[in-house]
Write a protein that holds these residues in place. Structure first.
Motif, short mmCIF file in Angstrom:
data_model
loop_
_atom_site.label_atom_id
_atom_site.label_comp_id
_atom_site.label_asym_id
_atom_site.label_seq_id
_atom_site.Cartn_x
_atom_site.Cartn_y
_atom_site.Cartn_z
N ARG A 125 -0.67 -6.15 29.17
CA ARG A 125 -0.81 -5.02 28.24
C ARG A 125 0.06 -5.30 27.03
NH1 ARG A 125 -0.89 1.11 30.04
NH2 ARG A 125 -3.05 0.41 30.33
N TYR A 126 -0.55 -5.28 25.86
CA TYR A 126 0.17 -5.41 24.59
C TYR A 126 0.29 -4.02 23.98
CZ TYR A 126 0.00 -10.47 24.72
OH TYR A 126 0.19 -11.78 25.08
N SER A 127 1.43 -3.73 23.40
CA SER A 127 1.64 -2.41 22.81
C SER A 127 2.51 -2.52 21.58
CB SER A 127 2.28 -1.46 23.83
OG SER A 127 3.55 -1.93 24.22
N GLY A 128 2.46 -1.47 20.76
CA GLY A 128 3.28 -1.41 19.56
C GLY A 128 2.53 -0.77 18.42
N ILE A 129 3.14 -0.80 17.24
CA ILE A 129 2.53 -0.29 16.02
C ILE A 129 1.68 -1.40 15.41
CG2 ILE A 129 2.93 0.74 13.76
CD1 ILE A 129 3.87 2.50 16.05
N GLY A 221 -0.76 1.01 11.47
CA GLY A 221 0.30 2.01 11.41
C GLY A 221 0.34 2.93 12.61
N ARG A 222 -0.60 2.80 13.52
CA ARG A 222 -0.64 3.65 14.70
C ARG A 222 -0.13 2.88 15.91
NH1 ARG A 222 -3.78 8.23 14.28
NH2 ARG A 222 -4.13 8.22 16.54
N ARG A 223 0.39 3.61 16.89
CA ARG A 223 0.81 2.98 18.14
C ARG A 223 -0.41 2.81 19.05
NH1 ARG A 223 5.30 1.75 20.50
NH2 ARG A 223 6.51 2.78 18.87
N ARG A 241 -0.64 -11.43 16.27
CA ARG A 241 -0.72 -11.31 14.80
C ARG A 241 -0.67 -9.86 14.36
NH1 ARG A 241 -4.80 -15.06 15.42
NH2 ARG A 241 -6.38 -13.49 14.93
N ALA A 242 -1.19 -8.95 15.20
CA ALA A 242 -1.18 -7.53 14.87
C ALA A 242 0.18 -6.89 15.12
CB ALA A 242 -2.25 -6.80 15.67
N GLY A 243 1.15 -7.67 15.58
CA GLY A 243 2.50 -7.15 15.80
C GLY A 243 2.71 -6.51 17.15
N LEU A 244 1.80 -6.75 18.10
CA LEU A 244 1.92 -6.14 19.43
C LEU A 244 2.68 -7.07 20.37
CD1 LEU A 244 -1.74 -4.78 19.76
CD2 LEU A 244 0.24 -3.71 18.65
N LYS A 245 3.35 -6.48 21.36
CA LYS A 245 4.17 -7.23 22.29
C LYS A 245 3.75 -6.93 23.73
CE LYS A 245 6.86 -8.63 18.90
NZ LYS A 245 6.80 -10.05 18.43
N PRO A 246 3.87 -7.92 24.63
CA PRO A 246 3.57 -7.65 26.04
C PRO A 246 4.53 -6.59 26.59
CG PRO A 246 3.72 -10.01 25.64
CD PRO A 246 4.25 -9.33 24.42
N SER A 247 3.98 -5.61 27.30
CA SER A 247 4.81 -4.52 27.81
C SER A 247 4.59 -4.23 29.29
CB SER A 247 4.58 -3.24 27.00
OG SER A 247 3.22 -2.83 27.09
#
Length: 275
Positions: A125-129, A221-223, A241-247
């Protein structure tokens, strides 16, 4: 004494309480969708008039899914989760399911393995803004007339006829959908309690990245959260590339006959509820 009974619409508030205690992302509309797709396959555990656990299931012909195995924290370790799971398994197998699937967390995986589930593959699962990403391709919002093509693509990628799920997701969130034109892929997303969930995204290998770029542009700009098979390196690269990280980690597991998925076309799972 714990009693397992069918879930009803009146139980959604209690189901949301269990979900919130676990820190999961579902909203009431998700529970209502579970009930709409298979009301007979959703159950709660009740003790002294209080809902203390839940499980949902849905059957797509011979292939079934189990999800939302939740137990109130104060009641964990007493076998309630196992009882709910066994109850759902018995219901699905009696209804003719030959393959029963789920996405397991690290906490739940030992229980599922003890009941005969085996690991098919791993997801992160990748998550972030979402950071702004360059939009490519010629995607457009999905239309009702696209359902046949979308369902056919989904069936090829997942090995499962999930038309009823795709149709319901499109009807629930008509503005949160894109198709690659001509229809070589599609992407859906939906609101959650803490983040938008991207998925499913099913696309031909040469169309998925452009489609996700368009999704990213709309959600910049959305989470968000998005569940990606780790073997789909292009989808993983898009998330990074979209700035998401494994969570979080999931393991897709099956009990019964194997289901073959084309992971090169599976750019984002619909989520752990129904793959």
């Amino acid at each position: 004494m714990v009693n397992i009974r069918p879930m009803t619409a009146d139980d959604v508030a209690d189901a949301m309480r269990l979900k919130a205690e676990a820190g999961w992302n579902q909203v009431a509309a998700d529970w209502e969708r579970f009930l709409a797709l298979d009301r007979d396959g959703c159950f709660v555990a009740e003790s002294q008039g209080r809902v203390v656990g839940s499980v949902t299931s849905c059957r797509f012909g011979p292939v079934a899914w189990i999800a939302m195995v939740l137990v109130e924290k104060a009641r964990r370790g007493a076998g309630i989760g196992r009882s709910l799971l066994v109850h759902a398994l018995e219901h699905l197998e009696a209804a003719g399911a030959r393959s029963i699937r789920l996405d397991a967390t690290s906490m739940g995986r030992p229980l599922y393995e003890s009941l005969g589930f085996r690991v098919d593959f791993h997801l992160d699962r990748y998550s972030g803004i979402v950071e702004t990403v360059e939009a490519e391709g010629t995607s457009r919002p999905a239309r009702p007339a696209d359902l046949d093509g979308i369902a056919a693509l989904d069936r090829i990628a997942t090995g499962t006829d999930r038309r009823i799920l795709v149709d319901r997701l499109l009807r629930d969130n008509p503005l949160e959908s894109l198709v690659a034109v001509p229809i070589r892929g599609f992407a859906l997303w939906r609101p959650g309690s803490s983040a938008d969930q991207i998925g499913p995204c099913i696309a031909e290998p040469d169309a998925g990245q452009a489609l996700l770029n368009d999704v990213g542009r709309r959600l910049a700009g959305r989470r968000v959260i998005v569940d990606i098979p780790t073997s789909n390196v292009d989808a993983v690269a898009w998330a990074e590339r979209a700035g998401l990280k494994p969570s979080r980690e999931f393991w897709r597991m099956t009990r019964g006959e194997p289901v073959v998925e084309d992971l090169s076309r599976l750019w984002a799972s619909s989520g752990p509820e129904m793959g």
